[in-house]
Scaffold this motif. Structure first.
Motif, short mmCIF file in Angstrom:
data_model
loop_
_atom_site.label_atom_id
_atom_site.label_comp_id
_atom_site.label_asym_id
_atom_site.label_seq_id
_atom_site.Cartn_x
_atom_site.Cartn_y
_atom_site.Cartn_z
N ILE A 194 39.85 44.95 29.70
CA ILE A 194 40.47 44.72 28.01
C ILE A 194 39.52 43.28 28.19
CG2 ILE A 194 41.73 43.26 26.29
CD1 ILE A 194 42.46 46.01 26.75
N PRO A 195 38.93 42.98 27.36
CA PRO A 195 37.38 41.65 27.10
C PRO A 195 37.78 40.76 26.92
CG PRO A 195 36.93 43.33 25.85
CD PRO A 195 38.07 44.33 26.33
N LYS A 251 44.89 51.08 49.43
CA LYS A 251 43.90 51.58 48.69
C LYS A 251 43.82 53.18 48.93
CE LYS A 251 40.36 48.07 49.18
NZ LYS A 251 39.20 47.52 49.59
N PHE A 252 45.15 53.62 49.55
CA PHE A 252 44.71 55.34 49.25
C PHE A 252 45.10 55.64 48.01
CE2 PHE A 252 47.25 58.91 49.28
CZ PHE A 252 46.59 59.99 50.40
N TYR A 253 45.63 54.86 47.41
CA TYR A 253 45.69 55.01 45.88
C TYR A 253 44.62 53.68 45.07
CZ TYR A 253 49.96 57.95 46.66
OH TYR A 253 50.29 59.38 47.56
N LYS A 254 44.41 53.98 44.33
CA LYS A 254 43.41 52.36 43.90
C LYS A 254 43.43 53.05 42.50
CE LYS A 254 39.08 51.36 44.47
NZ LYS A 254 37.73 51.82 45.29
N ALA A 255 43.47 51.84 41.31
CA ALA A 255 44.56 51.59 40.06
C ALA A 255 42.94 51.53 39.29
CB ALA A 255 45.02 50.37 39.81
N HIS A 256 43.36 51.93 38.68
CA HIS A 256 41.62 52.63 37.55
C HIS A 256 41.58 51.02 36.48
CE1 HIS A 256 38.13 54.06 34.98
NE2 HIS A 256 39.25 52.70 33.67
N ALA A 257 42.55 50.64 36.44
CA ALA A 257 42.55 48.82 35.33
C ALA A 257 42.69 47.98 36.79
CB ALA A 257 43.34 48.98 34.49
N THR A 258 41.81 46.96 35.85
CA THR A 258 42.06 45.34 36.49
C THR A 258 43.38 44.64 36.07
OG1 THR A 258 41.36 44.83 34.36
CG2 THR A 258 39.64 45.56 36.24
N GLU A 259 43.55 43.96 37.55
CA GLU A 259 45.03 43.65 37.74
C GLU A 259 45.36 43.09 36.24
OE1 GLU A 259 47.91 41.21 40.29
OE2 GLU A 259 45.96 42.00 41.04
N ASP A 260 44.62 41.88 35.74
CA ASP A 260 44.69 41.32 34.69
C ASP A 260 44.82 41.95 33.23
OD1 ASP A 260 42.39 41.80 34.59
OD2 ASP A 260 41.58 40.39 33.28
N THR A 264 42.46 48.55 19.56
CA THR A 264 43.59 49.44 20.37
C THR A 264 44.52 48.61 20.99
OG1 THR A 264 41.86 51.23 20.04
CG2 THR A 264 43.95 51.42 21.27
N SER A 265 45.95 48.37 21.32
CA SER A 265 46.51 47.15 21.65
C SER A 265 46.82 47.78 23.61
CB SER A 265 47.81 47.16 21.17
OG SER A 265 49.03 48.61 21.06
N ASN A 266 46.86 49.44 23.42
CA ASN A 266 47.00 49.94 24.97
C ASN A 266 46.12 51.47 24.81
OD1 ASN A 266 49.09 49.79 27.34
ND2 ASN A 266 48.88 52.45 26.45
N ASN A 267 45.58 51.44 25.88
CA ASN A 267 45.16 52.46 26.13
C ASN A 267 45.17 54.24 26.96
OD1 ASN A 267 42.32 51.26 24.44
ND2 ASN A 267 43.06 49.84 25.77
N THR A 268 45.89 54.17 26.31
CA THR A 268 46.35 55.90 27.28
C THR A 268 45.56 56.31 28.41
OG1 THR A 268 45.81 57.15 25.27
CG2 THR A 268 48.19 56.33 25.63
N ILE A 269 44.43 56.56 27.53
CA ILE A 269 43.52 57.30 28.73
C ILE A 269 43.27 56.12 29.82
CG2 ILE A 269 41.17 58.56 29.43
CD1 ILE A 269 41.28 59.20 26.00
N PHE A 270 42.71 55.15 29.40
CA PHE A 270 42.23 53.90 30.96
C PHE A 270 43.27 53.34 31.72
CE2 PHE A 270 38.46 55.55 28.20
CZ PHE A 270 38.11 55.66 28.92
N GLY A 271 44.15 52.83 30.39
CA GLY A 271 45.54 52.52 30.99
C GLY A 271 45.78 51.09 31.72
N THR A 272 45.06 50.51 30.62
CA THR A 272 44.42 48.74 29.80
C THR A 272 45.57 48.72 28.52
OG1 THR A 272 42.56 49.65 28.57
CG2 THR A 272 42.53 49.28 31.12
N GLN A 273 46.04 47.26 28.77
CA GLN A 273 46.69 46.94 27.51
C GLN A 273 46.55 45.41 27.44
OE1 GLN A 273 50.69 46.69 28.64
NE2 GLN A 273 51.44 47.57 25.95
N TRP A 274 46.80 45.07 25.96
CA TRP A 274 46.35 43.25 25.83
C TRP A 274 47.54 43.06 25.74
CZ3 TRP A 274 41.70 41.62 22.74
CH2 TRP A 274 41.50 42.40 21.88
N THR A 275 47.08 41.47 26.73
CA THR A 275 48.69 41.30 27.26
C THR A 275 48.71 39.77 25.90
OG1 THR A 275 47.42 40.18 28.66
CG2 THR A 275 48.42 41.64 29.56
N ASP A 276 47.85 39.22 24.83
CA ASP A 276 47.31 38.80 24.51
C ASP A 276 46.61 38.51 23.63
OD1 ASP A 276 48.86 36.48 25.69
OD2 ASP A 276 47.68 35.82 27.34
N TYR A 277 47.04 38.33 22.12
CA TYR A 277 46.49 39.61 20.76
C TYR A 277 45.05 38.42 20.03
CZ TYR A 277 50.10 43.28 21.35
OH TYR A 277 50.72 44.05 21.69
#
Length: 361
Positions: free
Chosen positions: A131-132, A283-292, A149-162
């Protein structure tokens, strides 16, 4: 007794089993009416009670002030992509967008048909991995609205603070409404298709500030004016009565779980099992979204190669895990852990992921 699937579908998605069982019990004789809820007139007292119950429960669970309207519409979030600019994007104004995935792209595309638009921030160049953050809101004071868009189903990202916006803030919350506590008063309009956290597809919830609704133009077709549905209490035409009935049952279930605060805690635990399996995999599994920016609702990850991905999905299906294939934009896998997905399903998936890694390194 049949075996319930571990349902990780992205939408339509899991519905709480107690809700399905209650709907099954009432299906052919709702409240001793001698009819199914699907057969009731939408002008009847029996249906009016269902309709009003859904409205009341949603207001209670989300702490929606009286200064907001709650509408039950049709057409999904996709219709809102057009309906919003049709009503609120005046010719001398600009609609501002923060781009975080495919659904914000579609919302922007439709808004362009009605007036001026501007991309305020975007993470597209990084394939929407985050999320920018830290973008400027200066110079938008005369804008029509700011859309996120508060949550992004395809990319697995979500706003924490609006963002605290100087202009009306509009959010597509189709895939994370009711998953966590939010401050409704930060938004002028929220919309959400039901088929993730609210029930089956067919009804779209709109929560809108009355003051904002008063700024709408009068040029839209009658059925596409928010005022039409406000004035008729979402009964201008035949509403999706069964979907609204199911929505009311889901909202009752959320209340029984302890409300949104309790649901949020459960969602954090559920997502934690799967994210821990990813983080502990070397790193066998890698998350697409950054941790934040990681979503509580859609957990996206990849495996070392396509062959292993196909094997993982095949073996997962054999273990009764359904809906784990990732979207083609990201590849890999996606576990959608909406409110109705039980904790046991997420624990089981995390255990399977560890087992699969041990057998395939």
């Amino acid at each position: 007794m049949f075996l319930r699937a571990y349902n990780f579908n992205a939408g339509p998605a899991a519905i709480p089993l107690p809700v399905l069982e209650k709907a099954q019990k009432e299906l052919v004789n709702f409240n001793n009416s001698g009819m199914s809820v699907m057969e009731l007139s939408h002008r009847s007292k029996e249906y009016e009670d269902v309709h009003n119950r859904a409205n009341t429960l949603l207001r209670e669970l989300l702490l929606i002030p009286d200064s907001y309207e709650v509408l039950f519409l049709q057409g999904g979030a996709s219709l809102q992509f057009s309906m919003i600019p049709m009503n609120f994007l005046q010719q001398d104004k600009t609609a501002h967008f923060v781009m975080t995935g495919a659904w914000s792209e579609k919302a922007l595309k439709e808004a362009k048909r009605f007036g001026e638009t501007r991309i305020l921030a975007s993470s597209k160049e990084e394939n929407y991995t985050h999320i920018p953050q830290g973008f400027s809101l200066e110079g938008i004071e005369d804008g029509a609205y700011l859309h996120i868009t508060s949550n992004n189903t395809i990319f697995g990202t979500q706003w924490t603070d609006y963002p605290t916006s100087p202009i009306p803030l509009i959010a597509d919350m189709s895939s994370d409404i009711l998953c966590k506590e939010i401050d409704i008063e930060k938004f002028s309009l929220i919309y959400a298709g039901a088929q993730k956290n609210l029930g089956p597809s067919g009804v779209t919830v709109v929560i809108a500030k009355k003051e904002f609704l008063e700024t709408a133009t009068d040029d839209a077709p009658t059925i596409l004016k928010y005022s039409t549905h406000v004035d008729s209490q979402s009964l201008y035409n035949t509403p999706p009565t069964f979907s609204i009935y199911m929505l009311s049952l889901v909202l009752e279930w959320v209340k029984e779980q302890g409300g949104v605060k309790a649901i949020q805690k459960m969602n954090e635990e559920k997502a934690g099992y799967i994210y821990s399996a990813i983080e502990q995999s070397n790193k066998f599994y890698k998350a697409h979204a950054t941790e934040d920016s990681r979503s509580l609702m859609n957990i996206t990850f990849t495996l070392p190669n396509e062959e292993l991905t196909k094997k993982f999905l095949t073996e997962a299906k054999e273990r009764n895990f359904i809906g784990l294939a990732g979207h083609r934009s990201v590849g890999g896998c996606r576990a959608s852990t909406y409110n109705a997905v039980p904790k046991e399903a997420c624990e089981a998936l995390a255990a399977f992921m560890k087992e699969f890694q041990e057998n395939n390194q």
